[in-house]
Design a protein around this motif. Structure first.
Motif, PDB file in Angstrom:
ATOM      1  N   THR A  33       0.832  -1.190   0.000  1.00 53.92           N
ATOM      2  CA  THR A  33       0.000   0.000   0.000  1.00 53.92           C
ATOM      3  C   THR A  33       0.873   1.248   0.000  1.00 53.92           C
ATOM      4  OG1 THR A  33      -1.546  -1.249   1.385  1.00 53.92           O
ATOM      5  CG2 THR A  33      -1.928   1.124   1.166  1.00 53.92           C
ATOM      6  N   LEU A  43      -0.641  -7.638  -4.443  1.00 53.32           N
ATOM      7  CA  LEU A  43      -1.535  -6.551  -4.837  1.00 53.32           C
ATOM      8  C   LEU A  43      -0.875  -5.228  -4.491  1.00 53.32           C
ATOM      9  CD1 LEU A  43      -4.311  -5.402  -5.754  1.00 53.32           C
ATOM     10  CD2 LEU A  43      -5.063  -5.673  -3.365  1.00 53.32           C
ATOM     11  N   VAL A  44      -0.683  -4.381  -5.493  1.00 50.62           N
ATOM     12  CA  VAL A  44      -0.174  -3.028  -5.288  1.00 50.62           C
ATOM     13  C   VAL A  44      -1.368  -2.078  -5.254  1.00 50.62           C
ATOM     14  CG1 VAL A  44       1.218  -1.163  -6.270  1.00 50.62           C
ATOM     15  CG2 VAL A  44       2.010  -3.538  -6.439  1.00 50.62           C
ATOM     16  N   VAL A  45      -1.514  -1.334  -4.158  1.00 50.24           N
ATOM     17  CA  VAL A  45      -2.627  -0.403  -4.002  1.00 50.24           C
ATOM     18  C   VAL A  45      -2.067   1.005  -3.817  1.00 50.24           C
ATOM     19  CG1 VAL A  45      -4.672   0.235  -2.688  1.00 50.24           C
ATOM     20  CG2 VAL A  45      -4.026  -2.174  -2.875  1.00 50.24           C
ATOM     21  N   ALA A  49       2.391   2.322 -10.818  1.00 53.27           N
ATOM     22  CA  ALA A  49       1.822   1.205 -10.065  1.00 53.27           C
ATOM     23  C   ALA A  49       1.570   0.009 -10.968  1.00 53.27           C
ATOM     24  CB  ALA A  49       0.531   1.637  -9.380  1.00 53.27           C
ATOM     25  N   LYS A  50       1.069   0.275 -12.170  1.00 48.09           N
ATOM     26  CA  LYS A  50       0.815  -0.810 -13.130  1.00 48.09           C
ATOM     27  C   LYS A  50       2.128  -1.487 -13.516  1.00 48.09           C
ATOM     28  CE  LYS A  50      -1.178  -1.747 -17.678  1.00 48.09           C
ATOM     29  NZ  LYS A  50      -1.881  -1.152 -18.857  1.00 48.09           N
ATOM     30  N   ALA A  75       3.504  -3.549 -10.491  1.00 42.93           N
ATOM     31  CA  ALA A  75       2.770  -4.807 -10.321  1.00 42.93           C
ATOM     32  C   ALA A  75       3.176  -5.826 -11.376  1.00 42.93           C
ATOM     33  CB  ALA A  75       1.268  -4.547 -10.380  1.00 42.93           C
ATOM     34  N   GLY A  84       1.397 -10.502  -9.952  1.00 41.62           N
ATOM     35  CA  GLY A  84       1.068  -9.178  -9.433  1.00 41.62           C
ATOM     36  C   GLY A  84      -0.134  -8.556 -10.117  1.00 41.62           C
ATOM     37  N   ARG A  85      -0.790  -7.681  -9.399  1.00 36.50           N
ATOM     38  CA  ARG A  85      -1.897  -6.894  -9.927  1.00 36.50           C
ATOM     39  C   ARG A  85      -1.913  -5.574  -9.183  1.00 36.50           C
ATOM     40  NH1 ARG A  85      -4.862 -11.783  -7.722  1.00 36.50           N
ATOM     41  NH2 ARG A  85      -2.733 -12.396  -8.116  1.00 36.50           N
ATOM     42  N   HIS A  86      -2.707  -4.620  -9.639  1.00 38.96           N
ATOM     43  CA  HIS A  86      -2.731  -3.323  -8.982  1.00 38.96           C
ATOM     44  C   HIS A  86      -4.156  -2.780  -8.938  1.00 38.96           C
ATOM     45  CE1 HIS A  86      -2.948  -1.953 -13.151  1.00 38.96           C
ATOM     46  NE2 HIS A  86      -3.251  -0.749 -12.715  1.00 38.96           N
ATOM     47  N   GLU A  87      -4.377  -1.903  -7.971  1.00 39.48           N
ATOM     48  CA  GLU A  87      -5.651  -1.199  -7.828  1.00 39.48           C
ATOM     49  C   GLU A  87      -5.358   0.266  -7.544  1.00 39.48           C
ATOM     50  OE1 GLU A  87      -8.660  -2.222  -8.280  1.00 39.48           O
ATOM     51  OE2 GLU A  87      -8.636  -4.417  -8.104  1.00 39.48           O
TER      52      GLU A  87
END
Length: 288
Positions: free
Chosen positions: A134, A228-230, A243-244, A247, A253-256
């Motif tokens: 985060t 998860l990268v937030v 962020a993209k 991740a 990996g994924r991001h929000e």
């Protein structure tokens, strides 16, 4: 309920009946454990303490076991002469998990503690079910920018004390939306809470330690845990594109992106943040 309103409900008092957990010679950690189920361990940045998590994790507490703690030399945990290395902080975290009989956990890192979360996943992959990074302090190219920011914060702290550091950090860390919403009354009220969270010595030690990390993007290829990268779209360190890309450097990996949120996005919108964590863990558990 927006995070701005949650701030008015923050309870930073410590539970004196909670026993400290010894992790290595001369070190005992303050911790809190709430809820039941799959464990989630929340690691503070150097500017926040374990009790600050309560008001921002109430929804997660209904479905998971939440563990938060103060790192050595911060908050209500042991204070020793020399600031621990990242490896020593990892040893403390392993000792905490062992004492609580937690074989593996989801790990939430925030700001500077994303370094600890990253290294924990690299060195003890069997103990990590998944990572939530985060407001990470490292980006897809490195963390030179973060070290420059921390150097400036440290100089302000040493020259003008905690109040000066707060004035410096506030417009950077918190979103423009939150700044407008809180206005002067909120700024002044949160300043009192911030001043009570840490001493000058704790903050100097934490900032000095944080600047000693050398992030290399290739490190992330060795992290097998789902990640998860937030970030908030108003994060002053890492934007949505970064962020993209970050991740994408994790094998899983994924991001929000949280709209109108700053560097600590769960403060801006605790409910949205908890929903993202809940969704992430649900997806990971469904694949297990």
């Amino acid at each position: 309920m927006p995070g701005y309103e949650n701030l008015s409900r923050m309870d930073l008092t410590y539970r004196e009946d909670t026993p400290r957990i010894p992790t290595r010679e001369g070190v005992e950690l303050y911790y809190e454990s709430r809820g039941e189920g799959t464990p989630i361990t929340m690691v503070n940045p150097f500017f926040l303490t374990s009790p600050s998590w309560r008001v921002f994790s109430e929804q997660l507490e209904k479905d998971y076991r939440l563990v938060s703690y103060d790192m050595c030399n911060h908050g209500a945990s042991s204070h020793i002469p020399e600031e621990p290395t990242w490896d020593e902080h990892i040893t403390d975290l392993i000792g905490l998990l062992d004492a609580l009989e937690i074989e593996s956990t989801y790990l939430i890192g925030v700001s500077t503690s994303t370094v600890l979360a990253r290294d924990m996943a690299i060195k003890h992959p069997d103990r990590i079910k998944g990572l939530v990074l985060t407001g990470p302090v490292f980006g897809p190219r490195g963390m030179r920018r973060q070290r420059q920011v921390q150097r400036a914060w440290l100089r302000t702290l040493q020259t003008h004390g905690v109040a000066g550091l707060y004035e410096h950090m506030y417009p950077e860390v918190f979103s423009a939306e939150m700044n407008e919403f809180l206005g002067s009354p909120g700024y002044l009220a949160f300043r009192e809470a911030f001043s009570a969270l840490s001493t000058v010595e704790d903050l100097v030690n934490g900032l000095t330690r944080a600047m000693k990390d050398e992030h290399k993007p290739q490190m992330l290829a060795g992290i097998q845990a789902p990640t998860l990268v937030v970030i908030g779209d108003d994060d002053f360190l890492l934007g949505p594109t970064g962020a993209k890309e970050l991740a994408g450097q994790f094998p899983d990996g994924r991001h929000e992106i949280m709209p109108k949120a700053g560097h600590v996005p769960y403060v801006d919108d605790a409910e949205h943040f908890q929903a993202l964590v809940h969704k992430f863990i649900g997806e990971v558990e469904a694949r297990a």
